[in-house]
Enzyme design. Structure first.
Site, mmCIF file in Angstrom:
data_model
loop_
_atom_site.group_PDB
_atom_site.id
_atom_site.type_symbol
_atom_site.label_atom_id
_atom_site.label_comp_id
_atom_site.label_asym_id
_atom_site.label_seq_id
_atom_site.Cartn_x
_atom_site.Cartn_y
_atom_site.Cartn_z
ATOM 1 N N GLU A 131 -7.580 39.199 -27.359
ATOM 2 C CA GLU A 131 -8.511 39.025 -26.247
ATOM 3 C C GLU A 131 -8.281 40.186 -25.297
ATOM 4 O O GLU A 131 -7.221 40.290 -24.682
ATOM 5 C CB GLU A 131 -8.229 37.699 -25.540
ATOM 6 N N ARG B 276 -10.615 43.277 -17.091
ATOM 7 C CA ARG B 276 -9.995 43.595 -15.797
ATOM 8 C C ARG B 276 -9.906 45.084 -15.519
ATOM 9 O O ARG B 276 -9.537 45.479 -14.418
ATOM 10 C CB ARG B 276 -8.579 43.017 -15.734
ATOM 11 N N THR C 249 -11.425 37.189 -19.323
ATOM 12 C CA THR C 249 -11.723 37.330 -17.901
ATOM 13 C C THR C 249 -13.223 37.570 -17.699
ATOM 14 O O THR C 249 -13.641 38.338 -16.848
ATOM 15 C CB THR C 249 -10.878 38.435 -17.232
ATOM 16 N N LYS D 260 -9.767 27.058 -22.554
ATOM 17 C CA LYS D 260 -8.646 27.754 -21.935
ATOM 18 C C LYS D 260 -8.099 26.845 -20.832
ATOM 19 O O LYS D 260 -8.858 26.288 -20.052
ATOM 20 C CB LYS D 260 -9.133 29.082 -21.344
#
Length: 173
Positions: free
Chosen positions: A40, A44, A68, A128
Protein backbone atom coordinates in the site's frame (compact mmCIF):
# COMPACT_ATOMS: atom_id res chain seq x y z
CA UNK A 1 -10.08 -15.07 -5.70
CA UNK A 2 -10.68 -11.33 -5.38
CA UNK A 3 -8.30 -8.80 -3.83
CA UNK A 4 -10.11 -8.75 -0.46
CA UNK A 5 -9.75 -12.52 -0.22
CA UNK A 6 -6.08 -12.28 -1.20
CA UNK A 7 -5.48 -9.65 1.50
CA UNK A 8 -7.05 -11.93 4.10
CA UNK A 9 -5.05 -14.92 2.85
CA UNK A 10 -1.77 -12.96 2.83
CA UNK A 11 -2.39 -11.50 6.28
CA UNK A 12 -0.11 -8.49 5.82
CA UNK A 13 -0.14 -5.35 3.72
CA UNK A 14 2.98 -3.20 4.20
CA UNK A 15 2.17 0.50 4.38
CA UNK A 16 4.80 2.32 2.34
CA UNK A 17 5.65 6.03 2.38
CA UNK A 18 8.09 6.96 -0.37
CA UNK A 19 9.99 10.20 -0.80
CA UNK A 20 11.48 9.22 -4.18
CA UNK A 21 9.61 7.33 -6.89
CA UNK A 22 12.81 5.59 -7.98
CA UNK A 23 12.71 3.65 -4.69
CA UNK A 24 9.33 2.09 -5.51
CA UNK A 25 10.39 -0.70 -7.89
CA UNK A 26 13.38 -1.92 -5.83
CA UNK A 27 11.22 -1.97 -2.70
CA UNK A 28 8.44 -3.87 -4.47
CA UNK A 29 10.96 -6.43 -5.73
CA UNK A 30 12.44 -6.81 -2.23
CA UNK A 31 8.97 -7.40 -0.78
CA UNK A 32 8.28 -10.04 -3.43
CA UNK A 33 11.63 -11.70 -2.70
CA UNK A 34 10.54 -11.86 0.94
CA UNK A 35 7.23 -13.51 0.01
CA UNK A 36 5.00 -10.43 0.29
CA UNK A 37 3.01 -9.63 -2.84
CA UNK A 38 0.99 -6.65 -1.55
CA UNK A 39 2.00 -3.09 -0.86
CA UNK A 40 0.00 0.00 0.00
CA UNK A 41 1.72 3.18 -1.19
CA UNK A 42 0.33 6.09 0.77
CA UNK A 43 -0.69 9.30 -0.95
CA UNK A 44 1.22 11.32 1.65
CA UNK A 45 4.03 12.39 -0.68
CA UNK A 46 4.19 14.08 -4.07
CA UNK A 47 5.73 11.00 -5.71
CA UNK A 48 3.06 8.54 -4.60
CA UNK A 49 1.13 8.33 -7.87
CA UNK A 50 4.34 7.99 -9.90
CA UNK A 51 5.46 5.27 -7.49
CA UNK A 52 2.19 3.36 -7.91
CA UNK A 53 2.50 3.66 -11.68
CA UNK A 54 6.12 2.42 -11.66
CA UNK A 55 5.30 -0.62 -9.55
CA UNK A 56 2.14 -1.51 -11.47
CA UNK A 57 3.98 -1.32 -14.81
CA UNK A 58 7.32 -2.86 -13.82
CA UNK A 59 6.86 -5.42 -11.05
CA UNK A 60 4.97 -8.50 -12.14
CA UNK A 61 3.30 -10.27 -9.24
CA UNK A 62 3.10 -7.24 -6.94
CA UNK A 63 -0.41 -6.06 -6.10
CA UNK A 64 -0.05 -2.36 -5.44
CA UNK A 65 -2.70 -0.21 -3.83
CA UNK A 66 -3.07 3.36 -2.68
CA UNK A 67 -3.37 4.34 0.96
CA UNK A 68 -4.32 7.50 2.80
CA UNK A 69 -7.01 8.05 0.16
CA UNK A 70 -9.47 10.55 1.58
CA UNK A 71 -11.80 11.24 -1.35
CA UNK A 72 -13.14 9.96 -4.65
CA UNK A 73 -10.84 12.13 -6.77
CA UNK A 74 -7.77 10.67 -5.08
CA UNK A 75 -9.16 7.16 -5.58
CA UNK A 76 -9.69 7.85 -9.29
CA UNK A 77 -6.16 9.22 -9.70
CA UNK A 78 -4.68 6.24 -7.87
CA UNK A 79 -6.59 3.73 -10.01
CA UNK A 80 -5.54 5.58 -13.17
CA UNK A 81 -1.94 5.23 -11.94
CA UNK A 82 -2.42 1.47 -11.54
CA UNK A 83 -3.65 0.94 -7.98
CA UNK A 84 -5.60 -2.30 -7.59
CA UNK A 85 -7.07 -1.43 -4.20
CA UNK A 86 -7.82 1.65 -2.11
CA UNK A 87 -7.26 2.10 1.62
CA UNK A 88 -8.65 5.08 3.51
CA UNK A 89 -8.06 6.31 7.05
CA UNK A 90 -11.82 6.84 7.42
CA UNK A 91 -15.12 6.00 5.78
CA UNK A 92 -15.98 8.27 2.84
CA UNK A 93 -19.15 6.81 1.34
CA UNK A 94 -18.69 8.56 -2.01
CA UNK A 95 -15.28 6.89 -2.39
CA UNK A 96 -16.64 3.48 -1.40
CA UNK A 97 -19.53 3.79 -3.86
CA UNK A 98 -17.19 4.85 -6.68
CA UNK A 99 -14.85 1.93 -5.94
CA UNK A 100 -17.77 -0.52 -5.89
CA UNK A 101 -19.08 0.83 -9.20
CA UNK A 102 -15.62 0.38 -10.73
CA UNK A 103 -14.84 -3.04 -9.21
CA UNK A 104 -11.99 -1.67 -7.10
CA UNK A 105 -11.44 -3.15 -3.66
CA UNK A 106 -11.81 -0.45 -1.01
CA UNK A 107 -10.81 -0.86 2.63
CA UNK A 108 -12.13 2.17 4.49
CA UNK A 109 -11.08 2.99 8.02
CA UNK A 110 -13.81 2.03 10.48
CA UNK A 111 -13.60 1.86 14.27
CA UNK A 112 -17.16 2.40 15.47
CA UNK A 113 -20.19 0.14 15.11
CA UNK A 114 -21.93 2.83 13.05
CA UNK A 115 -19.03 3.09 10.60
CA UNK A 116 -18.82 -0.70 10.34
CA UNK A 117 -22.56 -0.97 9.69
CA UNK A 118 -22.33 1.72 6.98
CA UNK A 119 -19.44 -0.13 5.31
CA UNK A 120 -21.38 -3.40 5.44
CA UNK A 121 -24.39 -1.68 3.86
CA UNK A 122 -22.07 -0.73 0.97
CA UNK A 123 -20.85 -4.33 0.66
CA UNK A 124 -17.44 -3.81 2.27
CA UNK A 125 -16.32 -6.28 4.93
CA UNK A 126 -12.51 -5.91 4.94
CA UNK A 127 -11.91 -2.76 6.94
CA UNK A 128 -8.93 -0.77 8.09
CA UNK A 129 -8.89 -0.37 11.88
CA UNK A 130 -7.01 2.91 12.34
CA UNK A 131 -5.38 4.07 14.46
CA UNK A 132 -5.69 0.73 16.19
CA UNK A 133 -3.67 1.55 19.28
CA UNK A 134 -5.77 4.66 19.97
CA UNK A 135 -9.07 2.81 19.53
CA UNK A 136 -8.32 -0.17 21.74
CA UNK A 137 -6.17 -2.42 19.53
CA UNK A 138 -6.72 -6.14 19.76
CA UNK A 139 -9.22 -5.83 22.61
CA UNK A 140 -11.46 -3.55 20.52
CA UNK A 141 -11.19 -5.72 17.41
CA UNK A 142 -12.14 -8.81 19.43
CA UNK A 143 -15.14 -6.94 20.86
CA UNK A 144 -16.26 -5.88 17.36
CA UNK A 145 -15.92 -9.45 16.09
CA UNK A 146 -18.92 -10.47 18.24
CA UNK A 147 -21.61 -8.39 16.53
CA UNK A 148 -19.76 -8.30 13.20
CA UNK A 149 -18.40 -11.83 12.55
CA UNK A 150 -18.26 -11.22 8.79
CA UNK A 151 -15.79 -8.32 9.16
CA UNK A 152 -12.04 -8.69 8.82
CA UNK A 153 -9.86 -5.90 10.14
CA UNK A 154 -6.55 -4.65 8.85
CA UNK A 155 -5.08 -3.06 12.00
CA UNK A 156 -2.84 -0.09 11.28
CA UNK A 157 -1.13 2.32 13.61
CA UNK A 158 -0.91 -0.36 16.26
CA UNK A 159 2.78 -1.09 16.76
CA UNK A 160 2.28 -1.55 20.49
CA UNK A 161 -0.75 -3.81 20.23
CA UNK A 162 0.76 -5.92 17.45
CA UNK A 163 4.01 -6.51 19.30
CA UNK A 164 2.27 -7.39 22.57
CA UNK A 165 2.50 -11.13 23.26
CA UNK A 166 -1.22 -11.22 24.12
CA UNK A 167 -2.08 -9.98 20.64
CA UNK A 168 -0.55 -13.06 19.07
CA UNK A 169 -3.62 -14.99 20.20
CA UNK A 170 -5.78 -12.88 17.86
CA UNK A 171 -5.43 -13.30 14.11
CA UNK A 172 -4.79 -9.94 12.49
CA UNK A 173 -6.08 -9.23 8.98
Amino acid sequence: MNISEKIIETGIVPVVVLDKSEDAVPLAKALLAGGINFMEITLRTSCALDSIKSVSQNVEGMIVGAGTVINKDQAKAAVEAGAKFIVSPGLDEETVIWCNENNITCCPGCVTPTEIMTALEEGVSVLKFFPASVYGGVKAMKAMAGPFPEVRFIPTGCWLCCTNSASRKFKHY
